[in-house]
Design a protein around this motif. Structure first.
Motif, PDB file in Angstrom:
ATOM      1  N   ASN A 209       0.818  -1.214   0.000  1.00 47.44           N
ATOM      2  CA  ASN A 209       0.000   0.000   0.000  1.00 47.44           C
ATOM      3  C   ASN A 209       0.852   1.265   0.000  1.00 47.44           C
ATOM      4  O   ASN A 209       0.472   2.292   0.569  1.00 47.44           O
ATOM      5  CB  ASN A 209      -0.960   0.013   1.197  1.00 47.44           C
ATOM      6  CG  ASN A 209      -2.029  -1.045   1.082  1.00 47.44           C
ATOM      7  OD1 ASN A 209      -2.541  -1.301  -0.007  1.00 47.44           O
ATOM      8  ND2 ASN A 209      -2.348  -1.688   2.193  1.00 47.44           N
ATOM      9  N   GLU A 210       2.000   1.189  -0.626  1.00 42.99           N
ATOM     10  CA  GLU A 210       2.929   2.309  -0.695  1.00 42.99           C
ATOM     11  C   GLU A 210       2.817   2.989  -2.053  1.00 42.99           C
ATOM     12  O   GLU A 210       2.612   2.334  -3.081  1.00 42.99           O
ATOM     13  CB  GLU A 210       4.366   1.794  -0.488  1.00 42.99           C
ATOM     14  CG  GLU A 210       5.417   2.875  -0.423  1.00 42.99           C
ATOM     15  CD  GLU A 210       6.822   2.305  -0.250  1.00 42.99           C
ATOM     16  OE1 GLU A 210       7.769   3.097  -0.092  1.00 42.99           O
ATOM     17  OE2 GLU A 210       6.973   1.054  -0.293  1.00 42.99           O
ATOM     18  N   ARG A 211       2.956   4.303  -2.035  1.00 48.89           N
ATOM     19  CA  ARG A 211       2.991   5.080  -3.277  1.00 48.89           C
ATOM     20  C   ARG A 211       4.413   5.603  -3.456  1.00 48.89           C
ATOM     21  O   ARG A 211       4.908   6.372  -2.650  1.00 48.89           O
ATOM     22  CB  ARG A 211       2.001   6.246  -3.214  1.00 48.89           C
ATOM     23  CG  ARG A 211       1.794   6.988  -4.532  1.00 48.89           C
ATOM     24  CD  ARG A 211       0.629   7.967  -4.366  1.00 48.89           C
ATOM     25  NE  ARG A 211       0.306   8.653  -5.612  1.00 48.89           N
ATOM     26  CZ  ARG A 211       0.839   9.810  -5.977  1.00 48.89           C
ATOM     27  NH1 ARG A 211       1.731  10.405  -5.191  1.00 48.89           N
ATOM     28  NH2 ARG A 211       0.482  10.387  -7.114  1.00 48.89           N
ATOM     29  N   ILE A 212       5.071   5.149  -4.516  1.00 52.14           N
ATOM     30  CA  ILE A 212       6.488   5.434  -4.732  1.00 52.14           C
ATOM     31  C   ILE A 212       6.630   6.428  -5.877  1.00 52.14           C
ATOM     32  O   ILE A 212       6.074   6.227  -6.959  1.00 52.14           O
ATOM     33  CB  ILE A 212       7.248   4.135  -5.076  1.00 52.14           C
ATOM     34  CG1 ILE A 212       7.026   3.079  -3.992  1.00 52.14           C
ATOM     35  CG2 ILE A 212       8.738   4.411  -5.274  1.00 52.14           C
ATOM     36  CD1 ILE A 212       7.347   1.671  -4.439  1.00 52.14           C
ATOM     37  N   GLU A 213       7.379   7.491  -5.623  1.00 54.76           N
ATOM     38  CA  GLU A 213       7.588   8.489  -6.672  1.00 54.76           C
ATOM     39  C   GLU A 213       8.448   7.901  -7.780  1.00 54.76           C
ATOM     40  O   GLU A 213       9.463   7.254  -7.531  1.00 54.76           O
ATOM     41  CB  GLU A 213       8.267   9.724  -6.078  1.00 54.76           C
ATOM     42  CG  GLU A 213       8.350  10.896  -7.044  1.00 54.76           C
ATOM     43  CD  GLU A 213       8.820  12.174  -6.370  1.00 54.76           C
ATOM     44  OE1 GLU A 213       9.219  13.098  -7.081  1.00 54.76           O
ATOM     45  OE2 GLU A 213       8.774  12.235  -5.119  1.00 54.76           O
ATOM     46  N   GLY A 214       8.027   8.101  -9.015  1.00 53.41           N
ATOM     47  CA  GLY A 214       8.773   7.585 -10.155  1.00 53.41           C
ATOM     48  C   GLY A 214       9.670   8.646 -10.766  1.00 53.41           C
ATOM     49  O   GLY A 214      10.252   9.466 -10.068  1.00 53.41           O
ATOM     50  N   ILE A 215       9.761   8.641 -12.088  1.00 52.87           N
ATOM     51  CA  ILE A 215      10.640   9.548 -12.822  1.00 52.87           C
ATOM     52  C   ILE A 215       9.815  10.635 -13.488  1.00 52.87           C
ATOM     53  O   ILE A 215       8.713  10.393 -13.984  1.00 52.87           O
ATOM     54  CB  ILE A 215      11.457   8.766 -13.869  1.00 52.87           C
ATOM     55  CG1 ILE A 215      12.571   7.973 -13.171  1.00 52.87           C
ATOM     56  CG2 ILE A 215      12.064   9.681 -14.925  1.00 52.87           C
ATOM     57  CD1 ILE A 215      13.420   7.116 -14.089  1.00 52.87           C
ATOM     58  N   VAL A 216      10.361  11.845 -13.533  1.00 48.35           N
ATOM     59  CA  VAL A 216       9.749  12.939 -14.270  1.00 48.35           C
ATOM     60  C   VAL A 216      10.503  13.093 -15.588  1.00 48.35           C
ATOM     61  O   VAL A 216      11.701  12.852 -15.665  1.00 48.35           O
ATOM     62  CB  VAL A 216       9.776  14.259 -13.470  1.00 48.35           C
ATOM     63  CG1 VAL A 216      11.192  14.773 -13.268  1.00 48.35           C
ATOM     64  CG2 VAL A 216       8.921  15.326 -14.154  1.00 48.35           C
TER      65      VAL A 216
END
Length: 324
Positions: free
Chosen positions: A104-111
């Motif tokens: 249930n984790e939200r992981i920041e990806g790439i911009v």
């Protein structure tokens, strides 16, 4: 100009209900999908393809192939040049966010990922065409891409960028059909097998002026290499999940827009030349108007000329000449 040159960053979710904003470049990959009678099925199918691709690559501790889902944000960057409050839509990029259903984790990806720019449209679809009109031999204008490159570097180094994003951008494009790519011995567990081109392209040179290096990799399960433009160290500055978020997103777009290359029925070999006339490929169930996209690039380049290049020409030239 530095004193009054500001960036405003806005974001909107790219999901099956996405509606392009009025100032969105309508040739942008995601905006093109969100038009016409098939818009919602286009979006739904594209997002499903992205998730399937992600889970296929992120297959560890993922026995059912459904652990992850991607959320995509369209990032729009407006420039206010003279502090007038009248902003010009300069850049549009895409940001990935990874949802881990197991934790249930939200992981920041790439911009970055996709890259759209009105000024780039002007450079390639107006300035370059006008420069070569009725000329016996193709040539490149002096200082081609200089202004655009400096504007992009100024944005990446700005406080607005640093406040919104943790890492430098990575932009992922298709390979060029007029170059030959040779497979190397280098292989990365996520990016895949590395390829090297036989020569530099105009696109490479243009992105180099933006401060970006390029490397070419063909990820596992893929049939052709992708071009990754980046600052720093692509292989060590980003996690595997971050890299997978870019691969799954951008290869899905390329399967839709360049099926002759990225949805080909044969895998690229040790020596590979992309072919946009390759008949041995499969089509996705997603509607896309490639001819319209090419035509609109010229219209958008002229928009940039009339609303940005000409009105601010003196200011931009002075700023560019003094930019370190």
């Amino acid at each position: 100009m530095n004193k009054n040159f500001t960036f405003a960053i806005n974001s909107i979710s790219f999901d099956e209900n996405y509606q392009p904003k009025d100032n969105t470049r309508i040739t942008t990959n995601f905006a093109n999908l969100a038009r016409g009678d098939s818009r919602q099925s286009n979006l739904r199918n594209a997002l499903r393809m992205i998730d399937n691709s992600f889970n296929s690559l992120a297959n560890w501790d993922n026995p059912k192939g459904d652990r992850y889902s991607l959320e995509l944000e369209i990032i729009s960057v407006d420039m206010d040049i003279e502090g007038s409050g009248e902003a010009f839509p300069s850049i549009e990029i895409l940001k990935t966010n990874i949802l881990d259903r197991q934790t249930n984790e939200r992981i920041e990806g790439i911009v970055g990922n996709n890259f759209s720019s009105y000024v780039r449209d002007y450079d390639f679809s107006v300035l370059l065409l006008d420069h070569n009109k009725d000329q016996p031999k193709f040539s490149i204008p002096d200082n081609f891409g200089e202004l655009h490159g400096k504007l992009f570097k100024h944005f990446v180094n700005s406080e607005a960028y640093k406040q919104n994003f943790k890492k430098p951008p990575v932009i992922c494009l298709s390979v060029s059909d007029n170059k030959v790519y040779s497979q190397t011995e280098n292989q990365h567990p996520v990016l895949g097998v590395e390829y090297q081109p036989n020569e530099s392209s105009l696109t490479e040179q243009y992105f180099k002026k933006m401060g970006l290096q390029v490397r070419y990799f063909m990820p596992p399960n893929s049939v052709a290499p992708l071009a990754f433009y980046f600052f720093g160290d692509l292989l060590n500055d980003y996690t595997n999940l971050e890299l997978i978020s870019t691969i799954s997103t951008m290869e899905t777009f390329q399967k839709i827009y360049r099926p002759e290359i990225y949805n080909a029925n044969a895998v690229a070999g040790k020596r590979y030349q992309p072919n946009l006339k390759n008949a041995d490929h499969s089509l996705t169930q997603i509607v896309y108007d490639r001819e319209e996209r090419s035509r609109l690039a010229i219209e958008q380049g002229k928009f940039a000329e009339e609303n940005f290049i000409k009105p601010y020409q003196n200011v931009l030239e002075q700023w560019s000449a003094n930019y370190a």
